[in-house]
Write a protein that holds these residues in place. Structure first.
Motif, PDB file in Angstrom:
ATOM      1  N   GLY A  66     -64.603  29.076   5.253  1.00  0.00           N
ATOM      2  CA  GLY A  66     -63.302  29.142   5.910  1.00  0.00           C
ATOM      3  C   GLY A  66     -62.265  28.268   5.226  1.00  0.00           C
ATOM      4  O   GLY A  66     -61.099  28.667   5.067  1.00  0.00           O
ATOM      5  N   ILE A  67     -62.675  27.061   4.814  1.00  0.00           N
ATOM      6  CA  ILE A  67     -61.753  26.178   4.090  1.00  0.00           C
ATOM      7  C   ILE A  67     -61.316  26.810   2.777  1.00  0.00           C
ATOM      8  O   ILE A  67     -60.132  26.807   2.415  1.00  0.00           O
ATOM      9  CB  ILE A  67     -62.425  24.815   3.844  1.00  0.00           C
ATOM     10  CG1 ILE A  67     -62.609  24.062   5.155  1.00  0.00           C
ATOM     11  CG2 ILE A  67     -61.606  23.971   2.865  1.00  0.00           C
ATOM     12  CD1 ILE A  67     -63.433  22.804   5.030  1.00  0.00           C
ATOM     13  N   THR A  68     -62.276  27.377   2.055  1.00  0.00           N
ATOM     14  CA  THR A  68     -61.950  27.988   0.762  1.00  0.00           C
ATOM     15  C   THR A  68     -61.010  29.172   0.935  1.00  0.00           C
ATOM     16  O   THR A  68     -60.014  29.301   0.210  1.00  0.00           O
ATOM     17  CB  THR A  68     -63.239  28.431   0.051  1.00  0.00           C
ATOM     18  OG1 THR A  68     -64.047  27.277  -0.203  1.00  0.00           O
ATOM     19  CG2 THR A  68     -62.925  29.124  -1.266  1.00  0.00           C
ATOM     20  N   LEU A  69     -61.311  30.047   1.876  1.00  0.00           N
ATOM     21  CA  LEU A  69     -60.449  31.213   2.102  1.00  0.00           C
ATOM     22  C   LEU A  69     -59.061  30.783   2.564  1.00  0.00           C
ATOM     23  O   LEU A  69     -58.051  31.375   2.160  1.00  0.00           O
ATOM     24  CB  LEU A  69     -61.090  32.150   3.128  1.00  0.00           C
ATOM     25  CG  LEU A  69     -62.378  32.858   2.673  1.00  0.00           C
ATOM     26  CD1 LEU A  69     -62.971  33.665   3.827  1.00  0.00           C
ATOM     27  CD2 LEU A  69     -62.099  33.766   1.482  1.00  0.00           C
ATOM     28  N   GLY A  70     -59.007  29.754   3.411  1.00  0.00           N
ATOM     29  CA  GLY A  70     -57.711  29.275   3.885  1.00  0.00           C
ATOM     30  C   GLY A  70     -56.870  28.690   2.763  1.00  0.00           C
ATOM     31  O   GLY A  70     -55.664  28.952   2.675  1.00  0.00           O
ATOM     32  N   THR A  71     -57.490  27.904   1.890  1.00  0.00           N
ATOM     33  CA  THR A  71     -56.735  27.328   0.775  1.00  0.00           C
ATOM     34  C   THR A  71     -56.284  28.401  -0.207  1.00  0.00           C
ATOM     35  O   THR A  71     -55.158  28.333  -0.725  1.00  0.00           O
ATOM     36  CB  THR A  71     -57.580  26.270   0.046  1.00  0.00           C
ATOM     37  OG1 THR A  71     -58.824  26.863  -0.388  1.00  0.00           O
ATOM     38  CG2 THR A  71     -57.892  25.095   0.947  1.00  0.00           C
ATOM     39  N   ILE A  72     -57.146  29.381  -0.467  1.00  0.00           N
ATOM     40  CA  ILE A  72     -56.761  30.455  -1.388  1.00  0.00           C
ATOM     41  C   ILE A  72     -55.596  31.256  -0.829  1.00  0.00           C
ATOM     42  O   ILE A  72     -54.712  31.707  -1.569  1.00  0.00           O
ATOM     43  CB  ILE A  72     -57.971  31.366  -1.669  1.00  0.00           C
ATOM     44  CG1 ILE A  72     -59.015  30.611  -2.509  1.00  0.00           C
ATOM     45  CG2 ILE A  72     -57.547  32.633  -2.397  1.00  0.00           C
ATOM     46  CD1 ILE A  72     -60.297  31.386  -2.725  1.00  0.00           C
ATOM     47  N   ALA A  73     -55.561  31.419   0.489  1.00  0.00           N
ATOM     48  CA  ALA A  73     -54.498  32.209   1.113  1.00  0.00           C
ATOM     49  C   ALA A  73     -53.174  31.452   1.197  1.00  0.00           C
ATOM     50  O   ALA A  73     -52.103  32.058   1.073  1.00  0.00           O
ATOM     51  CB  ALA A  73     -54.933  32.648   2.515  1.00  0.00           C
ATOM     52  N   LEU A  74     -53.230  30.126   1.395  1.00  0.00           N
ATOM     53  CA  LEU A  74     -52.011  29.378   1.694  1.00  0.00           C
ATOM     54  C   LEU A  74     -51.515  28.503   0.556  1.00  0.00           C
ATOM     55  O   LEU A  74     -50.306  28.381   0.326  1.00  0.00           O
ATOM     56  CB  LEU A  74     -52.240  28.499   2.935  1.00  0.00           C
ATOM     57  CG  LEU A  74     -52.580  29.235   4.226  1.00  0.00           C
ATOM     58  CD1 LEU A  74     -52.883  28.235   5.344  1.00  0.00           C
ATOM     59  CD2 LEU A  74     -51.455  30.161   4.637  1.00  0.00           C
ATOM     60  N   MET A  75     -52.426  27.870  -0.161  1.00  0.00           N
ATOM     61  CA  MET A  75     -52.021  26.874  -1.153  1.00  0.00           C
ATOM     62  C   MET A  75     -51.172  27.423  -2.298  1.00  0.00           C
ATOM     63  O   MET A  75     -50.271  26.737  -2.772  1.00  0.00           O
ATOM     64  CB  MET A  75     -53.255  26.154  -1.714  1.00  0.00           C
ATOM     65  CG  MET A  75     -53.784  25.058  -0.822  1.00  0.00           C
ATOM     66  SD  MET A  75     -52.588  23.715  -0.633  1.00  0.00           S
ATOM     67  CE  MET A  75     -53.537  22.561   0.346  1.00  0.00           C
TER      68      MET A  75
END
Length: 218
Positions: A196-205
């Motif tokens: 979840g952290i990885t997907l969230g960072t890829i989507a937002l960062m």
């Protein structure tokens, strides 16, 4: 995008800040730990997941200060601002290039270095899986930190101070997943949190990195 990716891969190898430096640092950290805590196999096996994850995190951190600095110095970032390719996509490509030259070699080397730390046999697969899930987040977050410090002379220390707190959740869940796997426990919960952290960072960062670059280069 493919041309930009290939260019970044070539620069990473030519500049010496990619794969070789990260692997060398990872090897040094793993080799020094038995000298500092003793050669007891039981002790080394219990701390191996955390040590390997911490070593991988610090190895990823080594090359971040050069991730955007070379492009800033030769004017490539100014060209990317006016290119048809969205800046968010360009930043994502740079994060991918960093992972391919730094994160992926660390994932592949971790099982070999796990032997030096007496990692239990049941933990190798989970260690590789946790690193494969978590290291992309390290590259994406690192790209954001590099965007914040681009143009600052000797900004490597500042970059480390900015990025390391953002790395903590990835480190916690990645090391916990590897530890549970090595102990024969169910690692599904920390693995899901890590994904979840990885997907969230890829989507937002990438959007945050692109916004920071636009403000910094304006």
């Amino acid at each position: 995008m493919i041309a930009l990716l290939l260019r970044d891969l070539r620069l990473a190898f030519r500049a010496g800040g990619g794969f070789g430096l990260g692997l060398a640092f990872f090897l040094i950290v793993t080799t020094l730990v038995p000298f500092s805590v003793g050669p007891t196999s039981a002790l080394l096996g219990s701390i191996a997941p955390g040590v390997l994850w911490l070593g991988a995190l610090l190895a990823c951190l080594l090359s971040l200060d050069r991730l955007l600095a070379l492009d800033y110095e030769d004017g490539t970032l100014d060209l990317l601002l006016t290119a048809p390719l969205p800046l968010e996509a360009a930043v994502s490509v740079k994060a991918l290039a960093h992972w391919l030259t730094t994160g992926l070699p660390l994932v592949l080397a971790a099982p070999v270095l796990g032997v030096l730390l007496s990692l239990p046999a049941s933990g190798y697969g989970w260690l590789v899986l946790s690193l494969a899930l978590g290291t992309p987040a390290l590259s994406v977050i690192g790209t954001f930190g590099a965007a914040l410090t681009v143009g600052i002379k000797r900004g490597g220390l500042l970059l480390s101070l900015l990025v390391l707190p953002l790395y903590v959740p990835t480190l916690i869940f990645g090391a916990e997943a590897a530890r549970r796997g090595a102990m024969g426990l169910d690692p599904s919960t920390p693995l899901l949190m890590l994904a979840g952290i990885t997907l969230g960072t890829i989507a937002l960062m990438p959007f945050a990195s692109a916004a920071v670059l636009r403000m910094g280069l304006r």
